[in-house]
Design an enzyme around this catalytic site. Sequence first.
Site, PDB file in Angstrom:
ATOM      1  N   THR A 123       0.822  -1.210   0.000  1.00  0.00           N
ATOM      2  CA  THR A 123       0.000   0.000   0.000  1.00  0.00           C
ATOM      3  C   THR A 123       0.859   1.265   0.000  1.00  0.00           C
ATOM      4  OG1 THR A 123      -1.420   1.299   1.483  1.00  0.00           O
ATOM      5  CG2 THR A 123      -0.141  -0.408   2.519  1.00  0.00           C
ATOM      6  N   GLU A 125       0.370   3.546   1.891  1.00  0.00           N
ATOM      7  CA  GLU A 125       0.418   4.006   3.288  1.00  0.00           C
ATOM      8  C   GLU A 125       1.769   3.728   3.938  1.00  0.00           C
ATOM      9  OE1 GLU A 125      -3.088   3.477   5.683  1.00  0.00           O
ATOM     10  OE2 GLU A 125      -4.350   3.213   3.923  1.00  0.00           O
ATOM     11  N   TYR A 147      -1.449  -0.607  11.154  1.00  0.00           N
ATOM     12  CA  TYR A 147      -1.694  -1.263   9.859  1.00  0.00           C
ATOM     13  C   TYR A 147      -0.532  -1.006   8.905  1.00  0.00           C
ATOM     14  CZ  TYR A 147      -3.306  -1.558   4.990  1.00  0.00           C
ATOM     15  OH  TYR A 147      -3.388  -1.809   3.647  1.00  0.00           O
ATOM     16  N   LYS A 151       2.353  -3.533   7.279  1.00  0.00           N
ATOM     17  CA  LYS A 151       2.566  -3.708   5.832  1.00  0.00           C
ATOM     18  C   LYS A 151       4.014  -3.354   5.464  1.00  0.00           C
ATOM     19  CE  LYS A 151      -0.142  -4.664   3.112  1.00  0.00           C
ATOM     20  NZ  LYS A 151      -0.639  -5.997   2.620  1.00  0.00           N
TER      21      LYS A 151
HETATM   22  P1  NAD Z   1     -10.050  -6.979   2.705  1.00  0.00           P
HETATM   23  O1  NAD Z   1      -9.970  -6.616   4.150  1.00  0.00           O
HETATM   24  O2  NAD Z   1     -11.287  -6.636   1.944  1.00  0.00           O
HETATM   25  O3  NAD Z   1      -9.812  -8.541   2.517  1.00  0.00           O
HETATM   26  C1  NAD Z   1      -8.773  -9.231   3.151  1.00  0.00           C
HETATM   27  C2  NAD Z   1      -8.940 -10.714   2.836  1.00  0.00           C
HETATM   28  O4  NAD Z   1      -7.854 -11.424   3.447  1.00  0.00           O
HETATM   29  C3  NAD Z   1     -10.243 -11.319   3.405  1.00  0.00           C
HETATM   30  O5  NAD Z   1     -10.830 -12.161   2.449  1.00  0.00           O
HETATM   31  C4  NAD Z   1      -9.771 -12.100   4.623  1.00  0.00           C
HETATM   32  O6  NAD Z   1     -10.599 -13.204   4.951  1.00  0.00           O
HETATM   33  C5  NAD Z   1      -8.386 -12.541   4.160  1.00  0.00           C
HETATM   34  N1  NAD Z   1      -7.477 -12.832   5.276  1.00  0.00           N
HETATM   35  C6  NAD Z   1      -7.231 -12.045   6.363  1.00  0.00           C
HETATM   36  N2  NAD Z   1      -6.368 -12.655   7.194  1.00  0.00           N
HETATM   37  C7  NAD Z   1      -6.046 -13.846   6.613  1.00  0.00           C
HETATM   38  C8  NAD Z   1      -5.166 -14.897   6.955  1.00  0.00           C
HETATM   39  N3  NAD Z   1      -4.473 -14.887   8.110  1.00  0.00           N
HETATM   40  N4  NAD Z   1      -5.065 -15.955   6.118  1.00  0.00           N
HETATM   41  C9  NAD Z   1      -5.781 -15.998   4.969  1.00  0.00           C
HETATM   42  N5  NAD Z   1      -6.630 -15.032   4.594  1.00  0.00           N
HETATM   43  C10 NAD Z   1      -6.749 -13.965   5.398  1.00  0.00           C
HETATM   44  O7  NAD Z   1      -8.767  -6.305   2.031  1.00  0.00           O
HETATM   45  P2  NAD Z   1      -8.597  -5.534   0.652  1.00  0.00           P
HETATM   46  O8  NAD Z   1      -9.057  -4.143   0.832  1.00  0.00           O
HETATM   47  O9  NAD Z   1      -9.117  -6.373  -0.448  1.00  0.00           O
HETATM   48  O10 NAD Z   1      -6.991  -5.488   0.571  1.00  0.00           O
HETATM   49  C11 NAD Z   1      -6.273  -6.545  -0.056  1.00  0.00           C
HETATM   50  C12 NAD Z   1      -4.800  -6.225  -0.004  1.00  0.00           C
HETATM   51  O11 NAD Z   1      -4.554  -4.972  -0.664  1.00  0.00           O
HETATM   52  C13 NAD Z   1      -4.253  -6.055   1.407  1.00  0.00           C
HETATM   53  O12 NAD Z   1      -2.972  -6.636   1.451  1.00  0.00           O
HETATM   54  C14 NAD Z   1      -4.160  -4.550   1.600  1.00  0.00           C
HETATM   55  O13 NAD Z   1      -3.129  -4.198   2.498  1.00  0.00           O
HETATM   56  C15 NAD Z   1      -3.848  -4.086   0.181  1.00  0.00           C
HETATM   57  N6  NAD Z   1      -4.289  -2.722  -0.155  1.00  0.00           N
HETATM   58  C16 NAD Z   1      -5.606  -2.374  -0.019  1.00  0.00           C
HETATM   59  C17 NAD Z   1      -6.009  -1.091  -0.397  1.00  0.00           C
HETATM   60  C18 NAD Z   1      -7.455  -0.666  -0.322  1.00  0.00           C
HETATM   61  O14 NAD Z   1      -7.755   0.489  -0.654  1.00  0.00           O
HETATM   62  N7  NAD Z   1      -8.385  -1.534   0.051  1.00  0.00           N
HETATM   63  C19 NAD Z   1      -5.065  -0.174  -0.885  1.00  0.00           C
HETATM   64  C20 NAD Z   1      -3.726  -0.579  -0.985  1.00  0.00           C
HETATM   65  C21 NAD Z   1      -3.349  -1.859  -0.639  1.00  0.00           C
HETATM   66  P1  TYD Z   2     -10.443   4.355   4.998  1.00  0.00           P
HETATM   67  O1  TYD Z   2     -11.580   4.107   4.076  1.00  0.00           O
HETATM   68  O2  TYD Z   2     -10.504   3.782   6.374  1.00  0.00           O
HETATM   69  O3  TYD Z   2      -9.124   3.885   4.247  1.00  0.00           O
HETATM   70  P2  TYD Z   2      -7.563   4.131   4.649  1.00  0.00           P
HETATM   71  O4  TYD Z   2      -7.487   4.751   5.988  1.00  0.00           O
HETATM   72  O5  TYD Z   2      -6.954   2.779   4.560  1.00  0.00           O
HETATM   73  O6  TYD Z   2      -7.026   5.056   3.598  1.00  0.00           O
HETATM   74  O7  TYD Z   2     -10.256   5.917   5.161  1.00  0.00           O
HETATM   75  C1  TYD Z   2     -10.106   6.761   4.028  1.00  0.00           C
HETATM   76  C2  TYD Z   2     -10.150   8.192   4.505  1.00  0.00           C
HETATM   77  O8  TYD Z   2     -11.469   8.458   5.017  1.00  0.00           O
HETATM   78  C3  TYD Z   2      -9.204   8.472   5.661  1.00  0.00           C
HETATM   79  O9  TYD Z   2      -8.656   9.784   5.514  1.00  0.00           O
HETATM   80  C4  TYD Z   2     -10.087   8.422   6.899  1.00  0.00           C
HETATM   81  C5  TYD Z   2     -11.433   8.894   6.367  1.00  0.00           C
HETATM   82  N1  TYD Z   2     -12.619   8.329   7.068  1.00  0.00           N
HETATM   83  C6  TYD Z   2     -13.573   9.186   7.638  1.00  0.00           C
HETATM   84  O10 TYD Z   2     -13.465  10.428   7.565  1.00  0.00           O
HETATM   85  N2  TYD Z   2     -14.646   8.621   8.271  1.00  0.00           N
HETATM   86  C7  TYD Z   2     -14.808   7.277   8.374  1.00  0.00           C
HETATM   87  O11 TYD Z   2     -15.817   6.830   9.001  1.00  0.00           O
HETATM   88  C8  TYD Z   2     -13.838   6.421   7.780  1.00  0.00           C
HETATM   89  C9  TYD Z   2     -13.965   4.923   7.865  1.00  0.00           C
HETATM   90  C10 TYD Z   2     -12.751   6.991   7.129  1.00  0.00           C
END
Ligand code: NAD
Ligand code: TYD
Length: 333
Positions: A123, A125, A147, A151
């Site tokens: 990420t 982040e 978090y 990562k």
């Molecule tokens: P999510 O929380 O929607 O899904 C996570 C998945 O991982 C779930 O299906 C959960 O059951 C599985 N999981 C959790 N712990 C586990 C374990 N110990 N063993 C096996 N499976 C496990 O996450 P997401 O938003 O789809 O993110 C996926 C990846 O992308 C993550 O590595 C996250 O750090 C990265 N990422 C996400 C975002 C975002 O905006 N969502 C942005 C940048 C990077």
């Molecule tokens: P989020 O969706 O939790 O993703 P991440 O922190 O992984 O980027 O948050 C996105 C942005 O939205 C972050 O600046 C925090 C803000 N936020 C709110 O203002 N209110 C909320 O209830 C949540 C969940 C996030």
Amino acid sequence: MRLVVTGGAGFIGSNFVRYMLAEHEDVHIVNLDKLTYAGNLENLRGIEDDPRYNFVHGDICDAVIVGKTLRGADAVVNFAAETHVDRSISGPQDFISTDVLGTHTLLEAVRRLEIPRYLQISTDEVYGSIEEGAFTEESDLDPSSPYSASKAGADLLVLAYHRTFGTPVLITRSSINYGPYQYPEKIVPLFIANAIDDLQLPVYGDGLNVRDWLYVDDNCAGIDLVLRDGVPGHVYNIGGGNEVQNLTITHRILELLGKSGELIRYVTDRPGHDRRYAIDCSKLGGLGWAPQVPFEAGLARTVEWYASHPEWWRTIKSGEWREYYARQYGGTV
Ligand code: NAD
Ligand code: TYD
């Protein structure tokens, strides 16, 4: 290609499984997922019967199941993680277990079984906050939350395996994703679902924090490209080029749903809340990638998806989600 995807029942993982099956006739995918609160087999509805797809219920921290699942794979893509910043503040332990130790368990199996390719999903982040300009893949890591620190720890382990053992690893660091099948604890699906139900939208602090929004399919295309053409040992940033303040996205969601700005409720800021994320994606651009979905169109498509799939998020909101919401927002919204 025999591909093992971990965390394929989550938001990005499930979109990636769909994407790969649609784009590549000759791919076979095994999805290893623990099905935590964020894992949902409904996200994969319609593809369970595809002969090119198998599901394995298991934990990436379990060396036995990881060894069995990875044996014979051509590549591994690790999406599995604890992913919500707010949950990492209230309880960091699972983040360290899955994001750091789980990644290590996978790396050990990849090394031992001599798997030809391992892609770690990371990420933006991990770089921390930046007032001006944008981070490149060479920038220092400076994570703020448990978090992002977990990562970052995983990223360093992945790169150390490359340097020390020559393990053929790659890392993608994407900006914040939005699209279908995202658990309604993250801002976009949470605010859409709340607005549909005329509930308040809890904006942290002054709402002026900036994130770079990436439509999930554009991330999937970038990951696919890095998996095929990326250079082992390298990191690739993937961003949407859409820097938007939280308050702007909140107003846009309300407009798209025809709801009033009176639903906005300013609540106590997230501790350690990063002000702005920005990444330079020219390295991946050099491999031929560019985001295809403009922010306005992507957000409209996303709002439309949640509005037309209420059963998907209402089922989630009737379970563990309720306790989480009460704990996190303490009855303020
Ligand atoms: P999510 O929380 O929607 O899904 C996570 C998945 O991982 C779930 O299906 C959960 O059951 C599985 N999981 C959790 N712990 C586990 C374990 N110990 N063993 C096996 N499976 C496990 O996450 P997401 O938003 O789809 O993110 C996926 C990846 O992308 C993550 O590595 C996250 O750090 C990265 N990422 C996400 C975002 C975002 O905006 N969502 C942005 C940048 C990077
Ligand atoms: P989020 O969706 O939790 O993703 P991440 O922190 O992984 O980027 O948050 C996105 C942005 O939205 C972050 O600046 C925090 C803000 N936020 C709110 O203002 N209110 C909320 O209830 C949540 C969940 C996030």
